[in-house]
Design a protein around this motif. Structure first.
Motif, mmCIF file in Angstrom:
data_model
loop_
_atom_site.group_PDB
_atom_site.id
_atom_site.type_symbol
_atom_site.label_atom_id
_atom_site.label_comp_id
_atom_site.label_asym_id
_atom_site.label_seq_id
_atom_site.Cartn_x
_atom_site.Cartn_y
_atom_site.Cartn_z
ATOM 1 N N ILE A 40 -3.336 1.772 -8.294
ATOM 2 C CA ILE A 40 -2.274 0.901 -8.754
ATOM 3 C C ILE A 40 -2.164 0.175 -6.692
ATOM 4 O O ILE A 40 -2.035 -0.047 -6.452
ATOM 5 N N ILE A 41 -1.544 1.960 -6.401
ATOM 6 C CA ILE A 41 -1.628 2.218 -5.296
ATOM 7 C C ILE A 41 -2.862 1.919 -4.147
ATOM 8 O O ILE A 41 -2.562 1.251 -3.410
ATOM 9 N N GLU A 42 -4.071 2.474 -4.548
ATOM 10 C CA GLU A 42 -5.041 1.857 -4.345
ATOM 11 C C GLU A 42 -5.365 0.071 -4.255
ATOM 12 O O GLU A 42 -5.973 -0.791 -3.125
ATOM 13 N N PRO A 84 6.040 -7.433 5.703
ATOM 14 C CA PRO A 84 6.513 -8.181 4.781
ATOM 15 C C PRO A 84 5.474 -7.823 3.730
ATOM 16 O O PRO A 84 5.490 -8.575 2.357
ATOM 17 N N ALA A 85 4.026 -7.822 4.178
ATOM 18 C CA ALA A 85 2.976 -7.959 3.526
ATOM 19 C C ALA A 85 2.153 -7.149 3.616
ATOM 20 O O ALA A 85 1.089 -6.840 2.689
ATOM 21 N N GLY A 86 3.271 -5.560 3.797
ATOM 22 C CA GLY A 86 2.442 -4.395 2.968
ATOM 23 C C GLY A 86 2.342 -4.199 1.748
ATOM 24 O O GLY A 86 3.054 -4.481 1.388
ATOM 25 N N ALA A 87 1.513 -2.829 1.694
ATOM 26 C CA ALA A 87 1.529 -2.326 0.714
ATOM 27 C C ALA A 87 2.970 -1.776 -0.546
ATOM 28 O O ALA A 87 2.588 -1.952 -0.987
ATOM 29 N N ALA A 88 3.733 -1.355 0.367
ATOM 30 C CA ALA A 88 4.890 -1.077 0.510
ATOM 31 C C ALA A 88 5.842 -1.544 -0.490
ATOM 32 O O ALA A 88 6.978 -1.630 -1.252
ATOM 33 N N ALA A 89 6.165 -3.256 0.056
ATOM 34 C CA ALA A 89 6.725 -4.630 -0.040
ATOM 35 C C ALA A 89 6.249 -4.843 -1.601
ATOM 36 O O ALA A 89 6.993 -5.372 -2.767
ATOM 37 N N LYS A 90 4.527 -4.897 -1.214
ATOM 38 C CA LYS A 90 4.461 -5.242 -2.578
ATOM 39 C C LYS A 90 3.877 -4.399 -3.686
ATOM 40 O O LYS A 90 4.535 -4.293 -5.289
ATOM 41 N N LEU A 91 4.398 -3.138 -3.634
ATOM 42 C CA LEU A 91 5.021 -1.983 -4.740
ATOM 43 C C LEU A 91 6.639 -1.910 -4.477
ATOM 44 O O LEU A 91 6.636 -1.441 -5.593
ATOM 45 N N GLN A 143 8.160 4.832 3.703
ATOM 46 C CA GLN A 143 8.147 6.311 3.923
ATOM 47 C C GLN A 143 7.359 7.026 2.928
ATOM 48 O O GLN A 143 6.789 7.821 1.941
ATOM 49 N N THR A 144 8.050 6.202 1.405
ATOM 50 C CA THR A 144 7.708 6.676 -0.072
ATOM 51 C C THR A 144 6.406 7.044 0.010
ATOM 52 O O THR A 144 5.520 7.284 -0.839
ATOM 53 N N LYS A 158 3.173 9.686 -0.628
ATOM 54 C CA LYS A 158 2.239 8.814 -1.910
ATOM 55 C C LYS A 158 0.888 9.556 -1.314
ATOM 56 O O LYS A 158 0.118 9.714 -2.413
ATOM 57 N N ILE A 159 0.635 8.506 -0.802
ATOM 58 C CA ILE A 159 -0.231 8.247 -0.170
ATOM 59 C C ILE A 159 -1.406 9.914 0.250
ATOM 60 O O ILE A 159 -2.366 10.393 -0.015
ATOM 61 N N LYS A 160 -0.710 10.108 1.120
ATOM 62 C CA LYS A 160 -0.793 12.007 1.464
ATOM 63 C C LYS A 160 -1.152 12.832 -0.181
ATOM 64 O O LYS A 160 -1.915 13.218 -0.047
ATOM 65 N N ARG A 161 0.119 12.915 -0.916
ATOM 66 C CA ARG A 161 0.043 13.964 -1.976
ATOM 67 C C ARG A 161 -1.320 13.833 -3.075
ATOM 68 O O ARG A 161 -1.727 14.099 -3.748
ATOM 69 N N LEU A 162 -1.298 11.761 -2.398
ATOM 70 C CA LEU A 162 -3.154 11.721 -3.658
ATOM 71 C C LEU A 162 -4.294 11.818 -2.984
ATOM 72 O O LEU A 162 -5.343 11.767 -3.783
ATOM 73 N N LYS A 163 -4.207 12.046 -2.061
ATOM 74 C CA LYS A 163 -5.338 12.404 -1.049
ATOM 75 C C LYS A 163 -5.415 10.713 -0.695
ATOM 76 O O LYS A 163 -7.178 11.386 -0.944
ATOM 77 N N ILE A 164 -4.977 9.409 -1.073
ATOM 78 C CA ILE A 164 -5.805 8.677 -0.780
ATOM 79 C C ILE A 164 -6.586 8.348 0.850
ATOM 80 O O ILE A 164 -5.662 8.429 1.851
ATOM 81 N N ASN A 165 -7.764 7.685 0.905
ATOM 82 C CA ASN A 165 -8.005 7.396 2.601
ATOM 83 C C ASN A 165 -7.691 6.005 2.615
ATOM 84 O O ASN A 165 -8.100 5.360 2.701
ATOM 85 N N LYS A 166 -6.317 6.324 3.674
ATOM 86 C CA LYS A 166 -6.039 4.007 3.375
ATOM 87 C C LYS A 166 -6.932 3.413 4.773
ATOM 88 O O LYS A 166 -6.952 2.749 5.031
#
Length: 528
Positions: A479-481, A494-501, A506-507, A511-519
């Motif tokens: 979902i995050i990816e 406004p168009a960022g992933a945080a707003a979409k989710l 910051q949260t 989560k991205i760091k915990r899941l080791k997602i390469n943004k």
């Protein structure tokens, strides 16, 4: 003399009680009545006085007062609540046990509103409608009422009213004695609900009476049951419809320290959404239309035992919140009440739904899933227990044969091979129904099964659901990816992933760091 002077000044008739000395020196009580005599102008010109010896009356009154004092001393020594009433039911006196329980004083007892202060408002309606009629009959009667304790809690009392008559047979007193029956009422209510649940359980056709099979898949499940039964941990039983999830829940209960207490089963999918809160948590009288009396819910009925929430994935959102509180706080609130009631209940839940998918769709709370998924047990479908099919067939033939008064020596070998090749989408329940039908329709002692009864579909061996914890992590990552790809690597704005989710930036970043997602790889795609 003071009273005599008042009469003289007023010029009105009156009487005085006074002790007069007899010739032998003994003082005796007299009632002296005075009456003025007036002339034509209305002036008092003379007083007439009449004295009546009332010594015997005074002694009788004193004896009665002493008897009453002695009676009060006796009733105060009795630990049972006692209230003395007048002929028409007006309170005259309450013993010390009543005062200690209610926290009231002797003056409060004789003041207006005494009954309204000690009895539950709902019970006062019955009291007004029935008590006066019972008092007029003059015969002993009783009533069950809720009485307010000084700490603000109501407890059920059995109140017995007994009349006391004078020599002429007239009722001059009523003695009301109250016995605390709170524990008895709760026990009766719990038994009533347990019996109701038992009748409902008996009325429903159970899938099978005992666990039948020796396959490794089933033995693995039973090993889990043995380990988890000794604890009080919440258990989530997963599996397709008809695999025997309730049977596993009962096995957990029977092997637990709660085995002597109630096992209450609730099919969450079978109860209308408007009634499920009342069914689970109970309701107070008048909480909604049709609530004519207070009712205990299934959680209270299961207090000290186990509650089985079948098809928990079908619970409405508001009930999910209430269930989450029960699991966290170990207390419930009846519908129409704000008073929490502590409960000691082990929860075993079951579902055939993919709860991960329901969480992703927003139909099931993720925090509730975490609470339920303390110990997951996956029930294997029948197609993964092919070795158990002959044992199950034999078991069901014996069970339904006895019920139908038939005895079968054997089953057609070809039918047995068909059973083992069939995929059984309805699992053990479907097998049970097929055998029951064959028992009813077979004429001789060899059981035959019509192959057209089976929905011929290729036997499937689907990939078993992954463990919930791992699946949730993978789903969260996907979902995050997807949101990062859509926002081209941007997190905030406004168009960022945080707003979409719908998450704080910051949260999401944590989560991205915990899941080791390469943004950054999503930004690289934009550059390409």
């Amino acid at each position: 003399m003071r009273r005599w002077r008042e009469l003289l000044i007023a010029g009105e008739p009156g009487e005085i009680e006074a002790r007069m000395r007899r010739h032998d020196g003994v003082f005796r009580w007299f009632l002296i009545r005075f009456e003025p005599f007036r002339d034509e102008t209305g002036k008092v010109v003379m007083w007439y006085g009449v004295s009546a010896d009332i010594e015997d009356l005074k002694q009788t009154q004193e004896r009665l007062r002493e008897d009453e004092r002695e009676l009060r001393r006796i009733t105060d020594a009795i630990p049972q609540a006692i209230v003395v009433l007048g002929p028409v039911g007006e309170p005259l006196y309450a013993n010390q046990a009543t005062l200690d329980y209610t926290g009231l004083t002797a003056d409060d007892v004789v003041n207006p509103g005494f009954r309204e202060r000690i009895f539950h408002p709902e019970d006062l309606d019955w009291l007004r409608e029935n008590r006066n009629t019972a008092l007029e009959r003059g015969l002993p009667f009783e009533a069950e009422m809720r009485s307010l304790r000084k700490d603000g809690q109501y407890r059920w009392f059995l109140i017995r009213y007994n009349p006391f008559r004078n020599e002429q047979g007239q009722v001059i007193r009523w003695y009301a004695t109250g016995t605390d029956i709170e524990d008895r009422v709760r026990s009766e209510e719990r038994t009533r609900n347990e019996n109701l649940a038992l009748r409902e359980q008996i009325d429903r056709d159970s899938m099978f009476e005992d666990i039948v099979g020796s396959s490794e898949a089933l033995r693995k499940v039973l090993r889990h049951v043995d380990k988890v039964a000794a604890s009080d941990s919440t258990v989530l039983v997963l599996g397709e419809t008809g695999t025997g999830k309730e049977l596993i829940a009962r096995a957990i209960h029977k092997r637990s320290r709660r085995a002597e207490r109630a096992f209450i089963g609730v099919n969450c999918a079978a109860i209308p959404p408007s009634l499920i809160a009342s069914e689970l948590f109970g309701h107070e009288k008048g909480a909604f239309t049709g609530a004519t009396q207070r009712r205990m819910g299934r959680f209270e009925s299961a207090n000290g035992g186990t509650i089985f929430l079948d098809e928990v994935g079908d619970l409405p959102a508001e009930i999910q919140i209430a269930l989450l509180r029960v699991l966290q706080e170990r207390e419930i609130e009846r519908v129409g009440s704000s008073r929490p009631i502590p409960v000691d209940v082990r929860v075993v839940a079951a579902t055939h739904h993919d709860l991960n998918a329901l969480v992703a769709e927003g139909k099931f709370r993720q925090d509730l899933l975490y609470r339920l998924n303390v110990v997951p047990i996956q029930m294997p479908p029948l197609r993964e227990r092919v070795a158990d099919i002959p044992l199950l067939v034999e078991y069901f033939i014996d069970r339904f044969g006895k019920r139908a008064g038939k005895k079968f020596r054997t089953i057609d070998k070809k039918s047995l091979e068909v059973f083992q090749a069939y995929g059984w989408p309805g699992n053990v329940r479907e097998l049970q129904n097929v055998i029951e039908r064959a028992v009813i329709l077979s004429d001789d002692d060899a059981l035959a099964v019509d192959q057209t009864w089976l929905k011929w579909e290729p036997a499937q061996n689907p990939v078993r659901p992954r463990t919930l914890d791992g699946a949730l992590v993978r789903q969260e990552r996907e979902i995050i990816e997807a949101a990062l790809a859509e926002s081209q690597g941007r997190i905030s704005g406004p168009a960022g992933a945080a707003a979409k989710l719908g998450l704080p930036a910051q949260t999401l970043d944590s989560k991205i760091k915990r899941l080791k997602i390469n943004k950054y790889r999503f930004k690289a795609r934009q550059a390409d």
